[in-house]
Design a protein around this motif. Structure first.
Motif, PDB file in Angstrom:
ATOM      1  N   GLU A 124       0.833  -1.208   0.000  1.00  0.00           N
ATOM      2  CA  GLU A 124       0.000   0.000   0.000  1.00  0.00           C
ATOM      3  C   GLU A 124       0.869   1.259   0.000  1.00  0.00           C
ATOM      4  O   GLU A 124       0.601   2.203  -0.741  1.00  0.00           O
ATOM      5  CB  GLU A 124      -0.919   0.019   1.229  1.00  0.00           C
ATOM      6  N   LEU A 125       1.912   1.266   0.822  1.00  0.00           N
ATOM      7  CA  LEU A 125       2.822   2.414   0.864  1.00  0.00           C
ATOM      8  C   LEU A 125       3.460   2.661  -0.499  1.00  0.00           C
ATOM      9  O   LEU A 125       3.556   3.810  -0.943  1.00  0.00           O
ATOM     10  CB  LEU A 125       3.909   2.204   1.921  1.00  0.00           C
ATOM     11  N   ASP A 126       3.905   1.588  -1.155  1.00  0.00           N
ATOM     12  CA  ASP A 126       4.522   1.726  -2.478  1.00  0.00           C
ATOM     13  C   ASP A 126       3.525   2.272  -3.491  1.00  0.00           C
ATOM     14  O   ASP A 126       3.846   3.166  -4.280  1.00  0.00           O
ATOM     15  CB  ASP A 126       5.063   0.383  -2.975  1.00  0.00           C
ATOM     16  N   ARG A 127       2.317   1.736  -3.487  1.00  0.00           N
ATOM     17  CA  ARG A 127       1.318   2.148  -4.465  1.00  0.00           C
ATOM     18  C   ARG A 127       0.846   3.580  -4.238  1.00  0.00           C
ATOM     19  O   ARG A 127       0.733   4.370  -5.181  1.00  0.00           O
ATOM     20  CB  ARG A 127       0.146   1.167  -4.444  1.00  0.00           C
ATOM     21  N   ILE A 128       0.585   3.928  -2.991  1.00  0.00           N
ATOM     22  CA  ILE A 128       0.168   5.301  -2.694  1.00  0.00           C
ATOM     23  C   ILE A 128       1.324   6.255  -2.933  1.00  0.00           C
ATOM     24  O   ILE A 128       1.147   7.328  -3.513  1.00  0.00           O
ATOM     25  CB  ILE A 128      -0.363   5.414  -1.250  1.00  0.00           C
ATOM     26  N   GLY A 129       2.508   5.872  -2.488  1.00  0.00           N
ATOM     27  CA  GLY A 129       3.685   6.734  -2.647  1.00  0.00           C
ATOM     28  C   GLY A 129       4.034   7.022  -4.093  1.00  0.00           C
ATOM     29  O   GLY A 129       4.560   8.084  -4.409  1.00  0.00           O
TER      30      GLY A 129
ATOM     31  N   VAL B 236       2.292  12.336  -0.412  1.00  0.00           N
ATOM     32  CA  VAL B 236       3.678  11.887  -0.310  1.00  0.00           C
ATOM     33  C   VAL B 236       3.804  10.824   0.770  1.00  0.00           C
ATOM     34  O   VAL B 236       3.017  10.770   1.715  1.00  0.00           O
ATOM     35  CB  VAL B 236       4.668  13.043  -0.020  1.00  0.00           C
ATOM     36  N   ARG B 237       4.834  10.032   0.583  1.00  0.00           N
ATOM     37  CA  ARG B 237       5.217   9.030   1.567  1.00  0.00           C
ATOM     38  C   ARG B 237       6.546   9.461   2.168  1.00  0.00           C
ATOM     39  O   ARG B 237       7.467   9.858   1.459  1.00  0.00           O
ATOM     40  CB  ARG B 237       5.380   7.670   0.876  1.00  0.00           C
ATOM     41  N   ASP B 238       6.639   9.375   3.480  1.00  0.00           N
ATOM     42  CA  ASP B 238       7.903   9.578   4.177  1.00  0.00           C
ATOM     43  C   ASP B 238       8.042   8.421   5.157  1.00  0.00           C
ATOM     44  O   ASP B 238       7.282   8.330   6.125  1.00  0.00           O
ATOM     45  CB  ASP B 238       7.940  10.926   4.896  1.00  0.00           C
ATOM     46  N   GLY B 239       8.957   7.504   4.849  1.00  0.00           N
ATOM     47  CA  GLY B 239       9.101   6.308   5.675  1.00  0.00           C
ATOM     48  C   GLY B 239       7.861   5.445   5.581  1.00  0.00           C
ATOM     49  O   GLY B 239       7.399   5.122   4.494  1.00  0.00           O
ATOM     50  N   ASP B 240       7.292   5.109   6.720  1.00  0.00           N
ATOM     51  CA  ASP B 240       6.096   4.269   6.765  1.00  0.00           C
ATOM     52  C   ASP B 240       4.819   5.078   6.934  1.00  0.00           C
ATOM     53  O   ASP B 240       3.794   4.550   7.359  1.00  0.00           O
ATOM     54  CB  ASP B 240       6.209   3.261   7.917  1.00  0.00           C
TER      55      ASP B 240
ATOM     56  N   VAL C 235       8.582  15.632   5.372  1.00  0.00           N
ATOM     57  CA  VAL C 235       7.469  15.775   4.429  1.00  0.00           C
ATOM     58  C   VAL C 235       7.841  16.784   3.344  1.00  0.00           C
ATOM     59  O   VAL C 235       7.581  16.553   2.159  1.00  0.00           O
ATOM     60  CB  VAL C 235       6.165  16.166   5.163  1.00  0.00           C
ATOM     61  N   ASP C 236       8.478  17.892   3.732  1.00  0.00           N
ATOM     62  CA  ASP C 236       8.967  18.862   2.731  1.00  0.00           C
ATOM     63  C   ASP C 236       9.857  18.175   1.711  1.00  0.00           C
ATOM     64  O   ASP C 236       9.705  18.365   0.500  1.00  0.00           O
ATOM     65  CB  ASP C 236       9.773  19.979   3.398  1.00  0.00           C
ATOM     66  N   ALA C 237      10.810  17.393   2.209  1.00  0.00           N
ATOM     67  CA  ALA C 237      11.748  16.700   1.320  1.00  0.00           C
ATOM     68  C   ALA C 237      11.020  15.730   0.398  1.00  0.00           C
ATOM     69  O   ALA C 237      11.350  15.619  -0.793  1.00  0.00           O
ATOM     70  CB  ALA C 237      12.809  15.970   2.143  1.00  0.00           C
ATOM     71  N   ALA C 238      10.013  15.052   0.922  1.00  0.00           N
ATOM     72  CA  ALA C 238       9.242  14.111   0.102  1.00  0.00           C
ATOM     73  C   ALA C 238       8.491  14.855  -1.008  1.00  0.00           C
ATOM     74  O   ALA C 238       8.442  14.387  -2.145  1.00  0.00           O
ATOM     75  CB  ALA C 238       8.266  13.327   0.981  1.00  0.00           C
ATOM     76  N   TYR C 239       7.933  16.017  -0.680  1.00  0.00           N
ATOM     77  CA  TYR C 239       7.266  16.820  -1.712  1.00  0.00           C
ATOM     78  C   TYR C 239       8.269  17.277  -2.779  1.00  0.00           C
ATOM     79  O   TYR C 239       7.968  17.237  -3.971  1.00  0.00           O
ATOM     80  CB  TYR C 239       6.553  18.041  -1.109  1.00  0.00           C
ATOM     81  N   ARG C 240       9.427  17.710  -2.356  1.00  0.00           N
ATOM     82  CA  ARG C 240      10.444  18.160  -3.328  1.00  0.00           C
ATOM     83  C   ARG C 240      10.886  17.015  -4.242  1.00  0.00           C
ATOM     84  O   ARG C 240      11.035  17.205  -5.446  1.00  0.00           O
ATOM     85  CB  ARG C 240      11.652  18.742  -2.603  1.00  0.00           C
ATOM     86  N   ARG C 241      11.113  15.826  -3.663  1.00  0.00           N
ATOM     87  CA  ARG C 241      11.532  14.666  -4.469  1.00  0.00           C
ATOM     88  C   ARG C 241      10.455  14.279  -5.477  1.00  0.00           C
ATOM     89  O   ARG C 241      10.744  14.027  -6.643  1.00  0.00           O
ATOM     90  CB  ARG C 241      11.811  13.459  -3.564  1.00  0.00           C
ATOM     91  N   LYS C 242       9.244  14.198  -5.008  1.00  0.00           N
ATOM     92  CA  LYS C 242       8.176  13.674  -5.848  1.00  0.00           C
ATOM     93  C   LYS C 242       7.653  14.694  -6.858  1.00  0.00           C
ATOM     94  O   LYS C 242       7.359  14.346  -8.000  1.00  0.00           O
ATOM     95  CB  LYS C 242       7.027  13.185  -4.970  1.00  0.00           C
ATOM     96  N   TYR C 243       7.521  15.950  -6.438  1.00  0.00           N
ATOM     97  CA  TYR C 243       6.878  16.948  -7.282  1.00  0.00           C
ATOM     98  C   TYR C 243       7.801  18.094  -7.680  1.00  0.00           C
ATOM     99  O   TYR C 243       7.328  19.093  -8.239  1.00  0.00           O
ATOM    100  CB  TYR C 243       5.644  17.514  -6.567  1.00  0.00           C
ATOM    101  N   GLY C 244       9.078  17.958  -7.445  1.00  0.00           N
ATOM    102  CA  GLY C 244      10.029  19.022  -7.740  1.00  0.00           C
ATOM    103  C   GLY C 244      10.032  19.475  -9.190  1.00  0.00           C
ATOM    104  O   GLY C 244      10.409  20.602  -9.489  1.00  0.00           O
TER     105      GLY C 244
END
Length: 123
Positions: free
Chosen positions: A8-13, A38-42, A90-99
């Motif tokens: 689920e984490l992989d699919r949502i992430g 975004v996903r950050d860890g679990d 969470v900021d970092a996850a947003y930057r990675r995914k949507y940068g």
């Protein structure tokens, strides 16, 4: 407490967007709202670009639960306010995914938006 499975984490992430339905006071679901996730860890997080005053964010305050749909995962969740110590990850996850959306991603990285960070906890 129920946890997300790794699948689920992989699919949502990896999903580009998430659809969120919050519960009204009578338990019925509001209309879906589409947003970035975004996903950050679990953990899985969403934010309101309009901060705590955004319409969908105000809607979750009634019962703090609802349903989410992303990456083929459909799950009932509780909306928990993230601890400010989680904001950096969470900021970092947003930057990675949507940068790649440089002019847009900055809107979810403002102090105003950060204060609306919600952790989605499966129930």
């Amino acid at each position: 407490m129920t946890q997300w499975t790794e699948n689920e984490l992989d699919r949502i992430g990896s999903a580009e967007e998430l659809d969120l339905e919050s519960e009204r006071g009578d338990g019925t679901l509001r209309d879906r709202v589409t947003m970035w996730v975004v996903r950050d860890g679990d953990n899985v997080y969403v934010r309101s670009v309009k901060g705590r005053g955004g319409p969908w964010f105000r809607g979750i305050q009634t019962r703090h639960q609802g349903r989410v749909h992303a990456g083929g995962v459909n799950k009932d969740v509780t909306f928990e306010e993230a601890d400010p110590s989680e904001y950096t990850g969470v900021d970092a996850a947003y930057r990675r995914k949507y940068g790649r959306y440089t002019s847009i991603v900055e809107h979810v990285l403002t102090a105003h938006s950060r204060e609306s960070t919600l952790k989605l906890v499966p129930r």
